[in-house]
Design a protein around this motif. Structure first.
Motif, PDB file in Angstrom:
ATOM      1  N   HIS A  92     -30.883 -43.643  37.280  1.00 17.03           N
ATOM      2  CA  HIS A  92     -32.426 -44.487  37.258  1.00 17.03           C
ATOM      3  C   HIS A  92     -33.068 -43.505  39.008  1.00 17.03           C
ATOM      4  CE1 HIS A  92     -32.701 -47.195  34.891  1.00 17.03           C
ATOM      5  NE2 HIS A  92     -31.945 -48.090  35.166  1.00 17.03           N
ATOM      6  N   PRO A 141     -28.748 -57.637  31.000  1.00 20.63           N
ATOM      7  CA  PRO A 141     -28.345 -58.189  32.158  1.00 20.63           C
ATOM      8  C   PRO A 141     -27.167 -58.329  32.376  1.00 20.63           C
ATOM      9  CG  PRO A 141     -29.780 -59.758  30.949  1.00 20.63           C
ATOM     10  CD  PRO A 141     -29.814 -58.888  30.049  1.00 20.63           C
ATOM     11  N   TYR A 156     -25.152 -55.370  32.465  1.00 14.93           N
ATOM     12  CA  TYR A 156     -25.299 -54.073  32.961  1.00 14.93           C
ATOM     13  C   TYR A 156     -25.848 -53.340  34.172  1.00 14.93           C
ATOM     14  CZ  TYR A 156     -27.666 -52.129  29.714  1.00 14.93           C
ATOM     15  OH  TYR A 156     -29.102 -52.359  27.973  1.00 14.93           O
ATOM     16  N   ARG A 157     -27.388 -53.894  34.067  1.00 14.92           N
ATOM     17  CA  ARG A 157     -28.617 -53.626  34.687  1.00 14.92           C
ATOM     18  C   ARG A 157     -28.767 -53.062  36.135  1.00 14.92           C
ATOM     19  NH1 ARG A 157     -33.233 -56.785  33.437  1.00 14.92           N
ATOM     20  NH2 ARG A 157     -31.371 -58.688  33.474  1.00 14.92           N
ATOM     21  N   ASP A 158     -27.105 -54.064  36.203  1.00 16.68           N
ATOM     22  CA  ASP A 158     -27.573 -53.953  37.808  1.00 16.68           C
ATOM     23  C   ASP A 158     -25.454 -53.223  38.543  1.00 16.68           C
ATOM     24  OD1 ASP A 158     -29.854 -55.089  39.051  1.00 16.68           O
ATOM     25  OD2 ASP A 158     -28.742 -57.404  39.005  1.00 16.68           O
ATOM     26  N   ALA A 159     -25.054 -52.872  37.670  1.00 21.36           N
ATOM     27  CA  ALA A 159     -24.074 -51.339  38.048  1.00 21.36           C
ATOM     28  C   ALA A 159     -24.303 -50.795  38.784  1.00 21.36           C
ATOM     29  CB  ALA A 159     -23.560 -51.239  36.056  1.00 21.36           C
ATOM     30  N   PRO A 160     -23.395 -50.003  39.556  1.00 21.80           N
ATOM     31  CA  PRO A 160     -24.109 -48.823  40.337  1.00 21.80           C
ATOM     32  C   PRO A 160     -23.958 -47.968  39.546  1.00 21.80           C
ATOM     33  CG  PRO A 160     -22.000 -49.823  40.997  1.00 21.80           C
ATOM     34  CD  PRO A 160     -22.038 -50.888  39.514  1.00 21.80           C
ATOM     35  N   GLN A 165     -27.658 -48.051  38.251  1.00 18.07           N
ATOM     36  CA  GLN A 165     -28.866 -47.677  39.473  1.00 18.07           C
ATOM     37  C   GLN A 165     -28.527 -46.097  39.899  1.00 18.07           C
ATOM     38  OE1 GLN A 165     -27.189 -50.058  42.665  1.00 18.07           O
ATOM     39  NE2 GLN A 165     -27.917 -52.232  41.720  1.00 18.07           N
TER      40      GLN A 165
END
Length: 190
Positions: A116, A104, A106-110, A113
């Motif tokens: 992935h 949580p 760093y999961r949504d860091a650009p 993304q």
């Protein structure tokens, strides 16, 4: 210095888990002052993100090297990928749980993304080459099922320590399953 800090971070994660992971423990294990650590990483989230992004980049590079190797037939490449991925999951299992606990942060860091997305593009290109006559919808479904199943199976299987022969047998069975599925999909579009 960065390498020593990251090595120490892996050791702290492996021995103490994400809940007890602190910059002070990492600095102590690395043999540097906390101030020196902060010159490279402003907080523990930055260290964890770097560890995770390095792992994602390594896995993406492996994916690309194997799937983009036009010297091998597609299903041979897929089989090789399954074996390499399952082996990698087993090798990284000890710290993956701790990194997942910290996700949580760093999961949504650009950057996350983009990493992935890049691996997704490589995999979709492979499926496009494998099923050139299939619709884009079919190729997307095949890619999603394959990637999702591979990741879930790898995570589940590596949740306990495994012997090399167990890893090879599991990877063979998983590769057989994927190849049978993809053979069926290729026959539909032939």
């Amino acid at each position: 210095m960065v390498s020593a800090i990251l090595d120490a971070a892996v050791q702290v994660l492996a021995s103490e888990g994400a809940q007890r992971f602190t910059t002070a423990r990492v600095a102590e294990r690395a043999g540097v002052s906390v101030g020196s650590l902060y010159q490279y990483f402003p907080n523990k989230a930055a260290i964890l993100f770097r560890l995770q992004s390095d792992e994602w980049r390594s896995t993406s590079a492996m994916l690309g090297d194997i799937l983009q190797d036009d010297t091998a037939p597609p299903l041979v490449r897929l089989r090789k990928l399954v074996h390499a991925f399952i082996q990698s999951e087993c090798e990284e299992a000890q710290i993956r749980g701790a990194l997942d606990d910290a996700a949580p942060l760093y999961r949504d860091a650009p950057e996350a993304q983009e990493i992935h997305a890049a691996s997704g593009r490589i995999f979709h290109a492979f499926i496009h080459d494998l099923l050139p006559q299939a619709s884009e919808e079919t190729r997307s479904i095949v890619a999603d099922i394959t990637r999702t199943t591979l990741k879930a199976a790898g995570t589940h299987f590596s949740s306990i320590p495994r012997e090399p022969d167990q890893i090879a047998a599991y990877a063979d069975a998983l590769a057989d399953m994927f190849c049978a599925y993809l053979d069926r999909e290729m026959a539909k579009t032939a």
